[in-house]
Write a protein that holds these residues in place. Structure first.
Motif, PDB file in Angstrom:
ATOM      1  N   SER A 120       0.928  -1.211  -0.020  1.00 14.84           N
ATOM      2  CA  SER A 120      -0.040   0.135   0.048  1.00 14.84           C
ATOM      3  C   SER A 120       0.770   1.340   0.082  1.00 14.84           C
ATOM      4  O   SER A 120       1.930   1.206   0.144  1.00 14.84           O
ATOM      5  CB  SER A 120      -0.878  -0.156   1.316  1.00 14.84           C
ATOM      6  OG  SER A 120      -0.279  -0.028   2.530  1.00 14.84           O
ATOM      7  N   GLY A 121       0.252   2.405  -0.015  1.00 11.13           N
ATOM      8  CA  GLY A 121       1.109   3.642  -0.078  1.00 11.13           C
ATOM      9  C   GLY A 121       1.247   4.184  -1.565  1.00 11.13           C
ATOM     10  O   GLY A 121       0.166   3.725  -2.635  1.00 11.13           O
ATOM     11  N   HIS A 122       1.699   5.071  -1.758  1.00 10.61           N
ATOM     12  CA  HIS A 122       1.551   5.914  -3.228  1.00 10.61           C
ATOM     13  C   HIS A 122       3.041   5.902  -3.964  1.00 10.61           C
ATOM     14  O   HIS A 122       3.142   6.330  -4.915  1.00 10.61           O
ATOM     15  CB  HIS A 122       1.326   7.296  -2.901  1.00 10.61           C
ATOM     16  CG  HIS A 122       0.061   7.497  -2.484  1.00 10.61           C
ATOM     17  ND1 HIS A 122      -1.226   7.449  -3.077  1.00 10.61           N
ATOM     18  CD2 HIS A 122      -0.285   7.905  -1.352  1.00 10.61           C
ATOM     19  CE1 HIS A 122      -2.212   7.776  -2.112  1.00 10.61           C
ATOM     20  NE2 HIS A 122      -1.663   7.861  -1.122  1.00 10.61           N
ATOM     21  N   HIS A 123       3.988   4.868  -3.565  1.00  9.72           N
ATOM     22  CA  HIS A 123       5.049   4.715  -4.056  1.00  9.72           C
ATOM     23  C   HIS A 123       4.858   3.989  -5.634  1.00  9.72           C
ATOM     24  O   HIS A 123       3.909   2.950  -5.331  1.00  9.72           O
ATOM     25  CB  HIS A 123       6.064   3.676  -3.185  1.00  9.72           C
ATOM     26  CG  HIS A 123       7.312   3.529  -3.883  1.00  9.72           C
ATOM     27  ND1 HIS A 123       7.626   2.414  -4.564  1.00  9.72           N
ATOM     28  CD2 HIS A 123       8.466   4.156  -3.960  1.00  9.72           C
ATOM     29  CE1 HIS A 123       8.834   2.541  -5.075  1.00  9.72           C
ATOM     30  NE2 HIS A 123       9.398   3.484  -4.481  1.00  9.72           N
ATOM     31  N   GLY A 124       5.223   4.299  -6.561  1.00 10.37           N
ATOM     32  CA  GLY A 124       4.953   3.844  -7.892  1.00 10.37           C
ATOM     33  C   GLY A 124       5.718   2.554  -8.239  1.00 10.37           C
ATOM     34  O   GLY A 124       5.597   2.005  -9.400  1.00 10.37           O
ATOM     35  N   GLY A 125       6.613   1.926  -7.416  1.00  9.87           N
ATOM     36  CA  GLY A 125       7.871   1.061  -7.857  1.00  9.87           C
ATOM     37  C   GLY A 125       7.232  -0.456  -7.318  1.00  9.87           C
ATOM     38  O   GLY A 125       6.020  -0.645  -6.815  1.00  9.87           O
ATOM     39  N   GLU A 126       8.133  -1.246  -7.416  1.00  7.97           N
ATOM     40  CA  GLU A 126       7.715  -2.759  -7.042  1.00  7.97           C
ATOM     41  C   GLU A 126       8.310  -2.964  -5.486  1.00  7.97           C
ATOM     42  O   GLU A 126       8.978  -2.171  -4.940  1.00  7.97           O
ATOM     43  CB  GLU A 126       8.741  -3.524  -7.722  1.00  7.97           C
ATOM     44  CG  GLU A 126       8.513  -5.127  -7.637  1.00  7.97           C
ATOM     45  CD  GLU A 126       9.699  -5.913  -8.743  1.00  7.97           C
ATOM     46  OE1 GLU A 126       9.461  -7.126  -8.775  1.00  7.97           O
ATOM     47  OE2 GLU A 126      10.364  -5.281  -9.259  1.00  7.97           O
ATOM     48  N   ALA A 127       7.716  -3.899  -5.010  1.00 11.66           N
ATOM     49  CA  ALA A 127       7.843  -4.055  -3.575  1.00 11.66           C
ATOM     50  C   ALA A 127       8.030  -5.717  -3.698  1.00 11.66           C
ATOM     51  O   ALA A 127       7.545  -6.431  -4.284  1.00 11.66           O
ATOM     52  CB  ALA A 127       6.631  -3.926  -2.580  1.00 11.66           C
ATOM     53  N   LEU A 128       9.105  -6.065  -3.001  1.00 13.66           N
ATOM     54  CA  LEU A 128       9.543  -7.423  -2.965  1.00 13.66           C
ATOM     55  C   LEU A 128       9.557  -8.062  -1.506  1.00 13.66           C
ATOM     56  O   LEU A 128       9.819  -7.514  -0.632  1.00 13.66           O
ATOM     57  CB  LEU A 128      10.912  -7.413  -3.335  1.00 13.66           C
ATOM     58  CG  LEU A 128      11.240  -7.024  -4.926  1.00 13.66           C
ATOM     59  CD1 LEU A 128      12.529  -6.979  -5.282  1.00 13.66           C
ATOM     60  CD2 LEU A 128      10.231  -7.827  -5.985  1.00 13.66           C
ATOM     61  N   VAL A 129       8.972  -9.364  -1.655  1.00 16.75           N
ATOM     62  CA  VAL A 129       8.981 -10.114  -0.534  1.00 16.75           C
ATOM     63  C   VAL A 129       9.984 -11.233  -0.651  1.00 16.75           C
ATOM     64  O   VAL A 129       9.939 -12.058  -1.516  1.00 16.75           O
ATOM     65  CB  VAL A 129       7.603 -10.787  -0.057  1.00 16.75           C
ATOM     66  CG1 VAL A 129       7.443 -11.365   1.208  1.00 16.75           C
ATOM     67  CG2 VAL A 129       6.678  -9.567   0.018  1.00 16.75           C
TER      68      VAL A 129
END
Length: 195
Positions: free
Chosen positions: A41-50
């Protein structure tokens, strides 16, 4: 929470000196399982990795979940296993659900990668969680605040709700050196190792 100004990606799984390979996560198909939804969530436009690890020392990185925060133009078919309270649309790039083995500790490094334009604030956090059999969970990684919130989704009288189980978890700088090395290698930071 740790924030460092650098170029980066959001949720990548391997490329470290400690781990040899990272592969896409293979879900258990039998036995005691729990359902887990990962959300960026949030407004960051990039990729999040787990990135998943066998233990809290960040050994043997073995699986990957890739999410995108608020990138509605990325038409990736959503991944669902039936966790209630899905609110993300059929082509949600920022939410994915998986089965995990129940009653076994799960260790995740969740971080955001650079969106591809200019510089961004890197952030990463570790989540240590044991999922209970036949339960539903949601791990919400807010890319604005660099906070991971773990919820259990419960049911009472036919109504579902999110119940907060933990908030914040471990900061990068307070983790074992092997975990700091993993983080530095993945996003190009230079966080000093603990003495």
């Amino acid at each position: 929470m740790l924030k460092v100004s650098t170029k980066l990606l959001i949720v990548s799984f391997l490329v470290s000196g400690c781990a040899s390979t990272t592969v896409d996560y293979e879900e258990p198909t039998a036995g005691d399982r729990a359902k887990v939804r990962f959300v960026a969530s949030g407004h960051h436009g990039g990729e999040a990795l787990v990135v998943g690890f066998d233990n809290t020392e960040c050994a043997n990185a073995k699986n990957r979940v890739s999410l995108y925060a608020k990138m509605h133009g990325s038409f990736i078919k959503s991944k669902k296993v039936g966790v209630p309270l899905w609110e993300y649309g059929d082509y949600a790039a920022n939410a994915k659900e998986y089965y995990f083995e129940a009653d076994k500790p799960s260790n995740f490094l969740i971080y955001k990668k650079h969106s591809g334009v200019g510089t961004s604030i890197s952030c990463g956090i570790f989540v240590d969680m044991t999922f209970a059999k036949n339960k539903n969970y949601e791990i919400d990684f807010n890319t604005n605040t660099c906070l991971a919130s773990v919820y259990e989704i419960t049911e009472q009288n036919g109504e579902h709700s999110r119940v907060l189980k933990s908030n914040g978890n471990r900061h990068i700088s307070s983790t074992p050196n092997a975990c700091i090395t993993e983080y530095n290698n993945r996003i190009g930071t230079k966080i000093p190792l603990n003495n």
